[in-house]
Design a protein around this motif. Sequence first.
Motif, mmCIF file in Angstrom:
data_model
loop_
_atom_site.group_PDB
_atom_site.id
_atom_site.type_symbol
_atom_site.label_atom_id
_atom_site.label_comp_id
_atom_site.label_asym_id
_atom_site.label_seq_id
_atom_site.Cartn_x
_atom_site.Cartn_y
_atom_site.Cartn_z
ATOM 1 N N GLU A 74 0.856 -1.184 0.000
ATOM 2 C CA GLU A 74 0.000 0.000 0.000
ATOM 3 C C GLU A 74 0.896 1.239 0.000
ATOM 4 O O GLU A 74 1.940 1.241 0.645
ATOM 5 C CB GLU A 74 -0.814 -0.057 1.293
ATOM 6 C CG GLU A 74 -2.015 0.811 1.358
ATOM 7 C CD GLU A 74 -2.690 0.622 2.719
ATOM 8 O OE1 GLU A 74 -3.144 1.615 3.260
ATOM 9 O OE2 GLU A 74 -2.722 -0.530 3.217
ATOM 10 N N ILE A 85 -0.912 5.330 9.489
ATOM 11 C CA ILE A 85 0.183 4.408 9.827
ATOM 12 C C ILE A 85 -0.125 3.688 11.142
ATOM 13 O O ILE A 85 0.013 2.469 11.245
ATOM 14 C CB ILE A 85 1.538 5.160 9.958
ATOM 15 C CG1 ILE A 85 1.890 5.883 8.662
ATOM 16 C CG2 ILE A 85 2.656 4.177 10.315
ATOM 17 C CD1 ILE A 85 3.111 6.810 8.774
ATOM 18 N N VAL A 86 -0.586 4.466 12.118
ATOM 19 C CA VAL A 86 -0.895 3.873 13.425
ATOM 20 C C VAL A 86 -1.986 2.808 13.286
ATOM 21 O O VAL A 86 -1.885 1.717 13.854
ATOM 22 C CB VAL A 86 -1.288 4.976 14.443
ATOM 23 C CG1 VAL A 86 -1.910 4.354 15.694
ATOM 24 C CG2 VAL A 86 -0.061 5.797 14.830
ATOM 25 N N TRP A 108 -2.693 1.077 10.653
ATOM 26 C CA TRP A 108 -2.112 -0.058 9.931
ATOM 27 C C TRP A 108 -1.301 -0.948 10.892
ATOM 28 O O TRP A 108 -1.404 -2.171 10.871
ATOM 29 C CB TRP A 108 -1.209 0.501 8.808
ATOM 30 C CG TRP A 108 -0.750 -0.501 7.782
ATOM 31 C CD1 TRP A 108 -1.339 -0.802 6.600
ATOM 32 C CD2 TRP A 108 0.441 -1.306 7.842
ATOM 33 N NE1 TRP A 108 -0.607 -1.750 5.913
ATOM 34 C CE2 TRP A 108 0.490 -2.071 6.665
ATOM 35 C CE3 TRP A 108 1.463 -1.466 8.779
ATOM 36 C CZ2 TRP A 108 1.525 -2.977 6.382
ATOM 37 C CZ3 TRP A 108 2.495 -2.369 8.515
ATOM 38 C CH2 TRP A 108 2.515 -3.116 7.324
ATOM 39 N N LEU A 109 -0.499 -0.297 11.739
ATOM 40 C CA LEU A 109 0.322 -1.036 12.696
ATOM 41 C C LEU A 109 -0.562 -1.747 13.719
ATOM 42 O O LEU A 109 -0.313 -2.909 14.082
ATOM 43 C CB LEU A 109 1.283 -0.084 13.422
ATOM 44 C CG LEU A 109 2.373 0.590 12.573
ATOM 45 C CD1 LEU A 109 3.137 1.618 13.422
ATOM 46 C CD2 LEU A 109 3.342 -0.435 11.995
ATOM 47 N N ASP A 110 -1.614 -1.052 14.149
ATOM 48 C CA ASP A 110 -2.499 -1.604 15.161
ATOM 49 C C ASP A 110 -3.227 -2.844 14.640
ATOM 50 O O ASP A 110 -3.352 -3.849 15.342
ATOM 51 C CB ASP A 110 -3.513 -0.522 15.580
ATOM 52 C CG ASP A 110 -4.210 -0.894 16.880
ATOM 53 O OD1 ASP A 110 -3.536 -1.520 17.747
ATOM 54 O OD2 ASP A 110 -5.398 -0.581 17.027
ATOM 55 N N ARG A 159 -2.167 -4.958 12.664
ATOM 56 C CA ARG A 159 -1.221 -6.084 12.652
ATOM 57 C C ARG A 159 -0.661 -6.380 14.037
ATOM 58 O O ARG A 159 0.340 -7.064 14.164
ATOM 59 C CB ARG A 159 -0.116 -5.782 11.645
ATOM 60 C CG ARG A 159 -0.630 -5.925 10.222
ATOM 61 C CD ARG A 159 0.197 -5.179 9.191
ATOM 62 N NE ARG A 159 -0.435 -5.295 7.878
ATOM 63 C CZ ARG A 159 -1.490 -4.583 7.482
ATOM 64 N NH1 ARG A 159 -2.022 -3.679 8.286
ATOM 65 N NH2 ARG A 159 -2.019 -4.769 6.296
ATOM 66 N N LEU A 164 0.980 -4.642 16.128
ATOM 67 C CA LEU A 164 2.377 -4.250 16.335
ATOM 68 C C LEU A 164 2.510 -3.160 17.402
ATOM 69 O O LEU A 164 3.604 -2.714 17.700
ATOM 70 C CB LEU A 164 2.979 -3.763 15.014
ATOM 71 C CG LEU A 164 3.096 -4.865 13.960
ATOM 72 C CD1 LEU A 164 3.358 -4.290 12.572
ATOM 73 C CD2 LEU A 164 4.194 -5.860 14.328
ATOM 74 N N LEU A 165 1.358 -2.755 17.962
ATOM 75 C CA LEU A 165 1.426 -1.706 18.987
ATOM 76 C C LEU A 165 1.064 -2.268 20.362
ATOM 77 O O LEU A 165 0.736 -1.522 21.274
ATOM 78 C CB LEU A 165 0.487 -0.548 18.620
ATOM 79 C CG LEU A 165 0.841 0.190 17.318
ATOM 80 C CD1 LEU A 165 -0.168 1.287 17.024
ATOM 81 C CD2 LEU A 165 2.245 0.769 17.390
ATOM 82 N N ALA A 166 1.134 -3.582 20.487
ATOM 83 C CA ALA A 166 0.748 -4.220 21.751
ATOM 84 C C ALA A 166 1.691 -3.794 22.882
ATOM 85 O O ALA A 166 2.842 -3.526 22.633
ATOM 86 C CB ALA A 166 0.776 -5.730 21.601
#
Lengths: 324, 264
Positions: free
Chosen positions: B239, B253-254, B256-258, B260, B262-264
């Motif tokens: 993307e 971006i946040v 998108w990361l969330d 996946r 990735l912000l755990a």
Amino acid sequence: MSGILTYALHYEGEFNKNSLGAVSEAAKLASELGQEAAAVVVGGDDLSDELCSSLGRYGASKVYRAKAPEGLAQPVVDAMAKVIEDNGYTYALFGGGLLGFEIGAGLTARLGAGVTMEVTEVKAQDGKLVAVRPILQDSAVVDVDYVGEPGIIIGRLNAFEIAEQGDGQATVEDVDVQLSEWSTKAKMVERGEQRGADVNIEDANILVAGGRGLGKAENFKLCEDLADALGGAVAATRAVVDAGWYPYAAQIGQTGKTVAPKLYLAAGISGAIQHKVGMQSSENIVAINKDQNAPIFEFSDLGIVGDLHKILPKLTDAVKAKKG
Amino acid sequence: LKICVLVKEVPDAAVEKRMDPSTKRLDRSGEKNLNPFDTHAIEAAMQIKEGGAVDVDEIVAVTMGPESAVRALHKAVSLGADRSVHLTDAALENSDVCATGYALAEVLKTESPDLVLLGQQSDDGECYTVGAVVADHLQMPSLTQVIKIDASDGSLRCERQAEYGYDTVEVELPAVISVGDAINEPRYPSLKAIMGAKKKPLETKSTSDAGIDASKVGSDGSRTQVLAINPPPEKAAGEIIEDEDTEETVQKIVAWLDERKLLA
């Protein structure tokens, strides 16, 4: 006789990962051709019988051991040219490190042999080897074969997988090599010097990597702040490490480390192939670059075309806010 | 001390590169420029000359290529080379690395340099290898990917990054050194240098002038052949977000990361 010869680089009593990949690949291809794979090792007294014969575990049936200065290519060219000429090996195969390129190129000249480099795959067909090589920034892939013998194959970094194949022992044979005069004219003064502080990027789940696009060393702070917010570590490209912006221990790529974190966020990194080989297996790749034609966008999962100096600080704040 | 710098004309970075399906070689038509990596080699030669530790009598730019490659030589001269040598001959077309390295070594022999410098790779072929091929033909010591050179009488102290960190190597001259782009920041040529470049001596040589055995170059002298050109393995395109409103971009971006985790 025929067969595939490789070079196994060692340092402080251990073989290089790329070399073990090359030995494994040579063994696999040799068995497909009904031939044998052998390796050349070059160095001093630390090349014990035990260390050398351990290459048998990766499928080498024979190891040629030559006493000569280590860490430089030209003495190895002398040793491999002699082994090839005395024993009639039909291919020489290398992993993707710096020395592999230099030795392979030296053999090309010495033996008038064809060479392919940055090879990502080798196929055995009709009793011969065909090298598969991406070209033009990976926009096409060519199949290349060799005219005459031997053929020299230089792999791309990490292209060849390490495969242990039982607990076989390779036979060790000492080779008496007469070094060429010019091979003695380069002398190692210091080898393997580590520059900068030690950082551990191989175990990190999240990496924020910075490249030339950061503009100056001080701007690594932007990467550090984001890495802190994400709970990750900071990595760097070779260009900025060589420029002294960041420690060598943080370097990703051909002469640095190979990583595969859950998230790799590349800031101001164009994505040259030397960098790509060190991080392409990352689970999620996010790239921020102001050049929409940067190669990194071709292999990133999320690409942001924009100015990292504007985006990184705001992203850091937004990540902090989200994580609470 | 006489320094020869090997340079190459390559398609301009902005030009889309393609293979010619009929010859299975790189299509070298279109806008061309001096290989950017070579500008670092010329700059390295200039810094040795200006450094004062050794006397540099002459810097000679050497190339092999079609008629148009003259422009790369003009650029090299505008960056500081004193004169240039152009090896050009129809017999050289379609030479592979093995044949190219041999031909370059032969033309270098006619100059008897004390030092041969080149860029670590060319922008088009990504070869990395030509320096080491040339060195073996010339029977000279060689290092590639060098990022620091200290010249003294009769030898060079070179630094480079290798598999296990930085190596420092002392190399006796004559030698062949290929440099990495971290070695220096190439200067920009002055307008005067650009204007004057065409007036500096340029020697054109054919294969026979350089004593090259024509059977060892071109298609006939090449030891590799391209069997097929294929598209690269498919990878789903990622993307892309064009950053217009940065607040909005970072929220995307946040998210998108969330998604996946990735912000755990």
